[in-house]
Design a protein around this motif. Structure first.
Motif, mmCIF file in Angstrom:
data_model
loop_
_atom_site.group_PDB
_atom_site.id
_atom_site.type_symbol
_atom_site.label_atom_id
_atom_site.label_comp_id
_atom_site.label_asym_id
_atom_site.label_seq_id
_atom_site.Cartn_x
_atom_site.Cartn_y
_atom_site.Cartn_z
ATOM 1 N N SER A 4 0.889 -1.246 0.066
ATOM 2 C CA SER A 4 -0.029 0.033 -0.072
ATOM 3 C C SER A 4 0.884 1.193 -0.129
ATOM 4 C CB SER A 4 -0.903 -0.164 1.366
ATOM 5 O OG SER A 4 -0.310 0.098 2.504
ATOM 6 N N VAL A 5 0.463 2.189 -0.833
ATOM 7 C CA VAL A 5 1.211 3.447 -0.797
ATOM 8 C C VAL A 5 0.201 4.705 -0.707
ATOM 9 C CG1 VAL A 5 2.734 4.911 -2.552
ATOM 10 C CG2 VAL A 5 2.474 2.351 -2.773
ATOM 11 N N GLY A 6 0.595 5.479 0.150
ATOM 12 C CA GLY A 6 0.109 6.623 0.733
ATOM 13 C C GLY A 6 0.830 7.983 -0.376
ATOM 14 N N VAL A 7 -0.069 8.448 -1.206
ATOM 15 C CA VAL A 7 0.221 9.509 -2.120
ATOM 16 C C VAL A 7 -0.512 10.733 -1.505
ATOM 17 C CG1 VAL A 7 0.149 10.509 -4.374
ATOM 18 C CG2 VAL A 7 0.327 8.039 -4.146
ATOM 19 N N ILE A 8 0.228 11.758 -1.029
ATOM 20 C CA ILE A 8 -0.123 13.000 -0.508
ATOM 21 C C ILE A 8 0.196 14.108 -1.494
ATOM 22 C CG2 ILE A 8 0.302 14.369 1.732
ATOM 23 C CD1 ILE A 8 1.313 11.949 3.057
ATOM 24 N N GLY A 9 -0.673 14.825 -1.708
ATOM 25 C CA GLY A 9 -0.668 16.002 -2.758
ATOM 26 C C GLY A 9 -1.220 15.122 -4.095
ATOM 27 N N LEU A 10 -2.384 15.445 -4.487
ATOM 28 C CA LEU A 10 -2.964 14.972 -5.837
ATOM 29 C C LEU A 10 -3.203 16.047 -6.945
ATOM 30 C CD1 LEU A 10 -5.561 12.462 -4.163
ATOM 31 C CD2 LEU A 10 -3.281 11.905 -5.096
ATOM 32 N N VAL A 28 -3.489 2.139 -3.270
ATOM 33 C CA VAL A 28 -3.138 3.517 -3.194
ATOM 34 C C VAL A 28 -4.155 4.429 -2.312
ATOM 35 C CG1 VAL A 28 -2.519 5.734 -4.557
ATOM 36 C CG2 VAL A 28 -2.130 3.507 -5.449
ATOM 37 N N ASN A 29 -3.715 4.933 -1.215
ATOM 38 C CA ASN A 29 -4.367 5.962 -0.487
ATOM 39 C C ASN A 29 -3.910 7.352 -0.691
ATOM 40 O OD1 ASN A 29 -5.307 3.379 0.952
ATOM 41 N ND2 ASN A 29 -3.236 3.130 2.156
ATOM 42 N N GLY A 30 -4.905 8.281 -0.881
ATOM 43 C CA GLY A 30 -4.745 9.482 -1.393
ATOM 44 C C GLY A 30 -5.260 10.549 -0.294
ATOM 45 N N TYR A 31 -4.516 11.770 -0.420
ATOM 46 C CA TYR A 31 -4.901 12.813 0.476
ATOM 47 C C TYR A 31 -4.487 13.867 -0.375
ATOM 48 C CZ TYR A 31 -4.916 16.378 4.173
ATOM 49 O OH TYR A 31 -5.041 17.482 4.912
ATOM 50 N N ASP A 32 -5.483 14.964 -0.079
ATOM 51 C CA ASP A 32 -5.158 16.441 -0.595
ATOM 52 C C ASP A 32 -5.996 17.296 0.070
ATOM 53 O OD1 ASP A 32 -3.823 17.441 -3.450
ATOM 54 O OD2 ASP A 32 -5.257 18.668 -2.648
ATOM 55 N N ILE A 33 -5.566 18.608 0.411
ATOM 56 C CA ILE A 33 -6.212 19.514 1.099
ATOM 57 C C ILE A 33 -7.521 19.911 0.221
ATOM 58 C CG2 ILE A 33 -4.098 20.552 2.414
ATOM 59 C CD1 ILE A 33 -4.209 22.762 0.341
ATOM 60 N N ILE A 63 4.477 8.969 -0.325
ATOM 61 C CA ILE A 63 4.914 9.854 -1.588
ATOM 62 C C ILE A 63 4.329 11.303 -1.541
ATOM 63 C CG2 ILE A 63 5.147 10.064 -3.952
ATOM 64 C CD1 ILE A 63 5.084 7.126 -4.215
ATOM 65 N N THR A 64 5.074 12.055 -1.274
ATOM 66 C CA THR A 64 4.499 13.489 -1.353
ATOM 67 C C THR A 64 4.845 14.310 -2.717
ATOM 68 O OG1 THR A 64 6.501 14.301 -0.137
ATOM 69 C CG2 THR A 64 4.347 13.860 1.045
ATOM 70 N N SER A 65 4.086 15.073 -3.117
ATOM 71 C CA SER A 65 4.156 15.758 -4.384
ATOM 72 C C SER A 65 3.377 17.143 -4.034
ATOM 73 C CB SER A 65 3.375 15.058 -5.360
ATOM 74 O OG SER A 65 3.573 16.052 -6.858
#
Length: 298
Positions: A4-10, A28-33, A63-65
């Motif tokens: 599982s990969v957490g991607v922060i900033g979509l 894939v777990n995602g998060y964005d403000i 992972i952050t973008s």
């Protein structure tokens, strides 16, 4: 094994990274403000989170973008509250070297591992699996992360310590911005000589003078079509240009070509082209050369 990969900033780049990972069958777990940014990914199976801590608790690697150091510090504040220990954070943004080092120190204090991993490549290039990741930090963490990295990049390189990879990214960005202007000036020179823009691109993209920017952005220049502004490329350019300039000043190293190219981008901004793709610098040079070629708008 990372599942599982957490991607922060979509945003534009984060969305591409998450899409590649989903297609490679990672969870894939995602998060964005901005929660709306996850909408395009839900059909591919993205698990959207509204809490950074919850995302970190349920991800094997992060992972952050992100657009700024301030955003990174907010993310780190969420990560250090996670129940998990020894999280690996792949930080793909372009930030100052010291900002990356400071972030690494904070995470290490709380038992986590920071990999400075800026991604090189425009959004379309990364979408086409032609992006490259420069990684600095703990080599064992890098090796553990390679299967994830290879899922969204064409190439990757371990280059040394935290900060070394950011320095390498500055060099790559230097060439990206200079080569884009070089391609644009070439297109304008060819037009002044009576050559067709599409012919210029078709011939030169396979010549000894070819570059990634001539190949990709040259296609936009040939068509006078710069509508791909989804990634707010000029905003990214302005941030990166300041970083490169400050970096060169600190090292007392000449960057004459970059300084000249920067003036061309300033001309494009002055003409109101800032909402378009960076290749629209060609339009600014055309105006200065007396060429009135219409922009494709629809």
């Amino acid at each position: 094994m990372i599942k599982s990969v957490g991607v922060i900033g979509l945003g534009a780049m984060g969305e591409v990274i998450a899409t590649h990972l989903l297609k490679k069958k990672f969870t894939v777990n995602g998060y964005d403000i901005d929660p709306k940014r996850s909408d395009n990914l839900k059909s591919l199976g993205l698990d959207n989170y509204t809490s950074l801590q919850a995302l970190a608790d349920n991800s094997d690697i992060l992972i952050t973008s992100l657009p700024s150091n301030e955003a990174l510090l907010l993310v780190i504040n969420g990560i250090i509250q996670t129940k998990k220990k020894e999280h690996i954070l792949l930080e793909t943004s372009t930030l100052k070297v010291q900002e990356k080092i400071d972030a690494s120190v904070i995470l290490k204090k709380y038992g986590h591992i920071f990999l400075d991993a800026p991604i090189s490549g425009t959004t379309p290039l990364v979408k086409a699996m032609k992006g490259s990741l420069f990684v600095g930090g703990d080599v064992n963490a890098y090796e553990k992360s390679v299967p994830v990295i290879e899922a969204f990049t064409g190439t990757n390189y371990f280059v040394g310590e935290v900060g070394d990879s950011s320095k390498m990214k500055y060099l790559a960005n230097y060439l990206v911005y200079v080569h884009t202007v070089a391609a644009a000036e070439c297109f304008v020179l060819g037009q002044k000589a009576g050559l067709d823009p599409q012919l210029i691109h078709d011939v030169l993209k396979s010549s000894a003078g070819a570059s990634r920017m001539l190949e990709q952005r040259g296609e936009m220049m040939a068509k006078s079509d710069y509508r791909d502004g989804s990634a707010k490329v000029f905003n990214i350019y302005k941030k990166d240009a300041d970083i490169i300039t400050d970096f060169a000043v600190e090292l007392e190293s000449p960057i004459d070509l970059f300084a000249s190219a920067r003036q061309r981008y300033n001309s494009a901004l002055a003409l109101g082209l800032g909402d378009l793709e960076l290749a629209s610098v060609c339009k600014a040079i055309e105006v200065s050369a007396g060429i009135d070629r219409k922009l494709v708008k629809e």
